[in-house]
Design a protein around this motif. Structure first.
Motif, PDB file in Angstrom:
ATOM      1  N   LEU A 277       0.821  -1.202   0.000  1.00 20.90           N
ATOM      2  CA  LEU A 277       0.000   0.000   0.000  1.00 20.90           C
ATOM      3  C   LEU A 277       0.863   1.263   0.000  1.00 20.90           C
ATOM      4  O   LEU A 277       0.622   2.185  -0.783  1.00 20.90           O
ATOM      5  CB  LEU A 277      -0.927  -0.016   1.219  1.00 20.90           C
ATOM      6  N   ALA A 278       1.890   1.280   0.841  1.00 25.93           N
ATOM      7  CA  ALA A 278       2.766   2.457   0.912  1.00 25.93           C
ATOM      8  C   ALA A 278       3.484   2.703  -0.412  1.00 25.93           C
ATOM      9  O   ALA A 278       3.515   3.833  -0.911  1.00 25.93           O
ATOM     10  CB  ALA A 278       3.785   2.283   2.036  1.00 25.93           C
ATOM     11  N   GLY A 279       4.055   1.655  -0.988  1.00 26.83           N
ATOM     12  CA  GLY A 279       4.792   1.819  -2.240  1.00 26.83           C
ATOM     13  C   GLY A 279       3.904   2.214  -3.396  1.00 26.83           C
ATOM     14  O   GLY A 279       4.244   3.099  -4.192  1.00 26.83           O
ATOM     15  N   SER A 280       2.761   1.580  -3.493  1.00 26.58           N
ATOM     16  CA  SER A 280       1.861   1.847  -4.603  1.00 26.58           C
ATOM     17  C   SER A 280       1.261   3.252  -4.508  1.00 26.58           C
ATOM     18  O   SER A 280       1.246   4.002  -5.486  1.00 26.58           O
ATOM     19  CB  SER A 280       0.754   0.789  -4.621  1.00 26.58           C
ATOM     20  N   VAL A 281       0.773   3.606  -3.327  1.00 26.36           N
ATOM     21  CA  VAL A 281       0.179   4.926  -3.144  1.00 26.36           C
ATOM     22  C   VAL A 281       1.240   6.018  -3.314  1.00 26.36           C
ATOM     23  O   VAL A 281       0.972   7.056  -3.941  1.00 26.36           O
ATOM     24  CB  VAL A 281      -0.531   5.024  -1.778  1.00 26.36           C
ATOM     25  N   ALA A 282       2.438   5.785  -2.799  1.00 28.12           N
ATOM     26  CA  ALA A 282       3.511   6.776  -2.970  1.00 28.12           C
ATOM     27  C   ALA A 282       3.808   7.014  -4.446  1.00 28.12           C
ATOM     28  O   ALA A 282       4.011   8.158  -4.869  1.00 28.12           O
ATOM     29  CB  ALA A 282       4.777   6.314  -2.253  1.00 28.12           C
TER      30      ALA A 282
ATOM     31  N   MET B 164       1.705   6.556  -7.017  1.00 29.88           N
ATOM     32  CA  MET B 164       0.571   7.259  -7.635  1.00 29.88           C
ATOM     33  C   MET B 164       0.566   8.736  -7.256  1.00 29.88           C
ATOM     34  O   MET B 164       0.449   9.608  -8.119  1.00 29.88           O
ATOM     35  CB  MET B 164      -0.751   6.617  -7.185  1.00 29.88           C
ATOM     36  N   VAL B 165       0.688   9.011  -5.969  1.00 35.40           N
ATOM     37  CA  VAL B 165       0.615  10.391  -5.475  1.00 35.40           C
ATOM     38  C   VAL B 165       1.793  11.215  -5.992  1.00 35.40           C
ATOM     39  O   VAL B 165       1.606  12.359  -6.432  1.00 35.40           O
ATOM     40  CB  VAL B 165       0.547  10.413  -3.930  1.00 35.40           C
ATOM     41  N   SER B 166       2.987  10.645  -5.975  1.00 37.12           N
ATOM     42  CA  SER B 166       4.143  11.403  -6.459  1.00 37.12           C
ATOM     43  C   SER B 166       4.026  11.683  -7.954  1.00 37.12           C
ATOM     44  O   SER B 166       4.376  12.774  -8.412  1.00 37.12           O
ATOM     45  CB  SER B 166       5.451  10.677  -6.144  1.00 37.12           C
ATOM     46  N   GLY B 167       3.533  10.719  -8.699  1.00 38.89           N
ATOM     47  CA  GLY B 167       3.371  10.931 -10.141  1.00 38.89           C
ATOM     48  C   GLY B 167       2.376  12.032 -10.452  1.00 38.89           C
ATOM     49  O   GLY B 167       2.659  12.953 -11.228  1.00 38.89           O
ATOM     50  N   ILE B 168       1.198  11.938  -9.846  1.00 34.51           N
ATOM     51  CA  ILE B 168       0.176  12.960 -10.063  1.00 34.51           C
ATOM     52  C   ILE B 168       0.668  14.311  -9.541  1.00 34.51           C
ATOM     53  O   ILE B 168       0.482  15.343 -10.184  1.00 34.51           O
ATOM     54  CB  ILE B 168      -1.149  12.547  -9.387  1.00 34.51           C
ATOM     55  N   GLY B 169       1.331  14.294  -8.373  1.00 32.46           N
ATOM     56  CA  GLY B 169       1.840  15.536  -7.783  1.00 32.46           C
ATOM     57  C   GLY B 169       2.869  16.231  -8.655  1.00 32.46           C
ATOM     58  O   GLY B 169       2.845  17.457  -8.798  1.00 32.46           O
ATOM     59  N   LEU B 170       3.774  15.457  -9.249  1.00 33.98           N
ATOM     60  CA  LEU B 170       4.782  16.061 -10.131  1.00 33.98           C
ATOM     61  C   LEU B 170       4.137  16.704 -11.358  1.00 33.98           C
ATOM     62  O   LEU B 170       4.525  17.807 -11.763  1.00 33.98           O
ATOM     63  CB  LEU B 170       5.804  15.015 -10.573  1.00 33.98           C
ATOM     64  N   VAL B 171       3.165  16.027 -11.932  1.00 39.34           N
ATOM     65  CA  VAL B 171       2.482  16.600 -13.102  1.00 39.34           C
ATOM     66  C   VAL B 171       1.767  17.882 -12.705  1.00 39.34           C
ATOM     67  O   VAL B 171       1.863  18.904 -13.396  1.00 39.34           O
ATOM     68  CB  VAL B 171       1.495  15.577 -13.718  1.00 39.34           C
TER      69      VAL B 171
ATOM     70  N   GLY C 139      -4.934  -1.444 -10.515  1.00 41.22           N
ATOM     71  CA  GLY C 139      -6.135  -1.622 -11.332  1.00 41.22           C
ATOM     72  C   GLY C 139      -7.415  -1.247 -10.611  1.00 41.22           C
ATOM     73  O   GLY C 139      -8.421  -0.895 -11.245  1.00 41.22           O
ATOM     74  N   LEU C 140      -7.418  -1.305  -9.291  1.00 38.60           N
ATOM     75  CA  LEU C 140      -8.598  -0.935  -8.504  1.00 38.60           C
ATOM     76  C   LEU C 140      -8.573   0.525  -8.059  1.00 38.60           C
ATOM     77  O   LEU C 140      -9.588   1.222  -8.132  1.00 38.60           O
ATOM     78  CB  LEU C 140      -8.700  -1.832  -7.258  1.00 38.60           C
ATOM     79  N   VAL C 141      -7.420   1.002  -7.600  1.00 35.54           N
ATOM     80  CA  VAL C 141      -7.341   2.322  -6.990  1.00 35.54           C
ATOM     81  C   VAL C 141      -7.282   3.450  -8.025  1.00 35.54           C
ATOM     82  O   VAL C 141      -7.974   4.464  -7.873  1.00 35.54           O
ATOM     83  CB  VAL C 141      -6.132   2.416  -6.025  1.00 35.54           C
ATOM     84  N   VAL C 142      -6.490   3.295  -9.058  1.00 35.40           N
ATOM     85  CA  VAL C 142      -6.330   4.391 -10.028  1.00 35.40           C
ATOM     86  C   VAL C 142      -7.655   4.745 -10.709  1.00 35.40           C
ATOM     87  O   VAL C 142      -7.986   5.933 -10.820  1.00 35.40           O
ATOM     88  CB  VAL C 142      -5.201   4.089 -11.042  1.00 35.40           C
ATOM     89  N   PRO C 143      -8.474   3.785 -11.137  1.00 37.21           N
ATOM     90  CA  PRO C 143      -9.779   4.179 -11.695  1.00 37.21           C
ATOM     91  C   PRO C 143     -10.673   4.903 -10.683  1.00 37.21           C
ATOM     92  O   PRO C 143     -11.424   5.812 -11.059  1.00 37.21           O
ATOM     93  CB  PRO C 143     -10.398   2.852 -12.134  1.00 37.21           C
ATOM     94  N   LEU C 144     -10.578   4.536  -9.409  1.00 38.47           N
ATOM     95  CA  LEU C 144     -11.348   5.255  -8.382  1.00 38.47           C
ATOM     96  C   LEU C 144     -10.863   6.697  -8.247  1.00 38.47           C
ATOM     97  O   LEU C 144     -11.683   7.620  -8.147  1.00 38.47           O
ATOM     98  CB  LEU C 144     -11.236   4.542  -7.042  1.00 38.47           C
ATOM     99  N   VAL C 145      -9.544   6.888  -8.263  1.00 38.41           N
ATOM    100  CA  VAL C 145      -8.982   8.234  -8.195  1.00 38.41           C
ATOM    101  C   VAL C 145      -9.440   9.046  -9.407  1.00 38.41           C
ATOM    102  O   VAL C 145      -9.838  10.207  -9.275  1.00 38.41           O
ATOM    103  CB  VAL C 145      -7.431   8.186  -8.128  1.00 38.41           C
ATOM    104  N   ALA C 146      -9.428   8.428 -10.575  1.00 40.35           N
ATOM    105  CA  ALA C 146      -9.869   9.118 -11.797  1.00 40.35           C
ATOM    106  C   ALA C 146     -11.351   9.513 -11.708  1.00 40.35           C
ATOM    107  O   ALA C 146     -11.736  10.594 -12.153  1.00 40.35           O
ATOM    108  CB  ALA C 146      -9.616   8.237 -13.016  1.00 40.35           C
ATOM    109  N   GLN C 147     -12.169   8.628 -11.127  1.00 40.68           N
ATOM    110  CA  GLN C 147     -13.585   8.929 -10.971  1.00 40.68           C
ATOM    111  C   GLN C 147     -13.823  10.097  -9.996  1.00 40.68           C
ATOM    112  O   GLN C 147     -14.664  10.946 -10.218  1.00 40.68           O
ATOM    113  CB  GLN C 147     -14.350   7.693 -10.462  1.00 40.68           C
ATOM    114  N   LEU C 148     -13.050  10.100  -8.921  1.00 41.22           N
ATOM    115  CA  LEU C 148     -13.180  11.169  -7.932  1.00 41.22           C
ATOM    116  C   LEU C 148     -12.658  12.503  -8.443  1.00 41.22           C
ATOM    117  O   LEU C 148     -13.078  13.558  -7.991  1.00 41.22           O
ATOM    118  CB  LEU C 148     -12.446  10.783  -6.642  1.00 41.22           C
ATOM    119  N   TRP C 149     -11.705  12.423  -9.379  1.00 39.78           N
ATOM    120  CA  TRP C 149     -11.057  13.617  -9.896  1.00 39.78           C
ATOM    121  C   TRP C 149     -11.572  13.920 -11.300  1.00 39.78           C
ATOM    122  O   TRP C 149     -10.858  13.889 -12.272  1.00 39.78           O
ATOM    123  CB  TRP C 149      -9.552  13.423  -9.890  1.00 39.78           C
TER     124      TRP C 149
END
Length: 173
Positions: A41-46, A48-55, A161-171
Motif C-alpha cells: 500500500l505504501a509503495g503503490s500509493v507513494a 501514484m501520489v508522487s506521479g500525479i503531484g509532479l504533473v 487496477g482498482l485504486v487508479v480508476p477510483l482516483v480518476a472517478q473522484l477527480w
C-alpha cells in the motif's frame, strides 16, 4: 540449414519460472503476508501520489496526470489502466518502463546502503516498483526474493487496477 530460433528470450524463460519460487515459498509468504500489505500500500500509493503531484506541480494536464498515475504497475497493466481512465497508454508505458529501469539500477544499491539485506524486502520492493527487470535481478540471486517479487508485481497490479480508476472517478475535470 539454420534451425528456427525460439521466440522466447532468456528473460521470458526467467519470468515464466516465477510461479515456482512462489509456490515453493508459499509457507513463508503466508507467514509474512501481514507485512506485505502495508508495504504494498505504501509503495503503490507513494508512486501514484508522487506521479500525479509532479504533473500538477509542473502544470501538466489532467490527461498527463492520469497517464502518470498507474506507472508503478507492470507495463501491460499500467497501459491498460491508463487507456480505461482517459490517460495516454503509450506515455504510461514509457513511464512504466523508465521507472522499471530506474528501479533496477537504484533499488539494490539503495536497500543495501540502508542495511536492508532481507531478500523478501528486496523482492517485494522490485515487485511493487512494477519492474520486471529489477524482479529478474532479484530472482537471479535468491529464490525467496523471486517469490516476493512475483507477489509484489501481481498484488501491485491488482491494487493499481482498482485504486487508479477510483482516483480518476473522484477527480473529474
Amino acid at each position: 540449414m539454420r534451425q528456427p530460433s525460439s521466440s522466447i528470450s532468456c528473460s521470458d524463460r526467467q519470468l515464466s519460472r516465477w510461479p515456482f519460487p512462489l509456490a515453493r515459498s508459499a509457507r513463508l509468504v503466508k507467514e509474512h503476508l501481514a507485512g506485505v500489505g502495508p508495504a504494498l500500500l505504501a509503495g503503490s500509493v507513494a508512486s501514484m501520489v508522487s506521479g500525479i503531484g509532479l504533473v500538477w506541480l509542473f502544470g501538466g494536464s489532467r490527461m498527463v496526470a492520469l497517464s502518470m498515475a498507474p506507472k508503478a504497475a507492470t507495463t501491460p497493466i499500467a497501459a491498460a489502466v491508463s487507456s480505461q481512465i482517459g490517460g495516454i497508454p503509450a506515455l504510461t508505458a514509457a513511464l512504466a518502463i523508465v521507472g522499471g529501469i530506474v528501479a533496477a539500477v537504484v533499488a539494490r544499491k539503495m536497500l543495501t546502503r540502508l542495511n536492508i539485506d532481507d531478500w523478501r524486502a528486496h523482492g517485494l520492493a522490485a515487485g511493487v516498483a512494477g519492474s520486471g527487470i529489477a524482479a529478474a535481478q532479484v530472482a537471479a540471486r535468491n529464490e525467496l526474493g523471486a517469490a516476493f517479487a512475483a507477489l509484489g508485481i501481481g498484488l501491485n497490479g491488482v491494487l493499481v487496477g482498482l485504486v487508479v480508476p477510483l482516483v480518476a472517478q473522484l477527480w473529474k475535470s
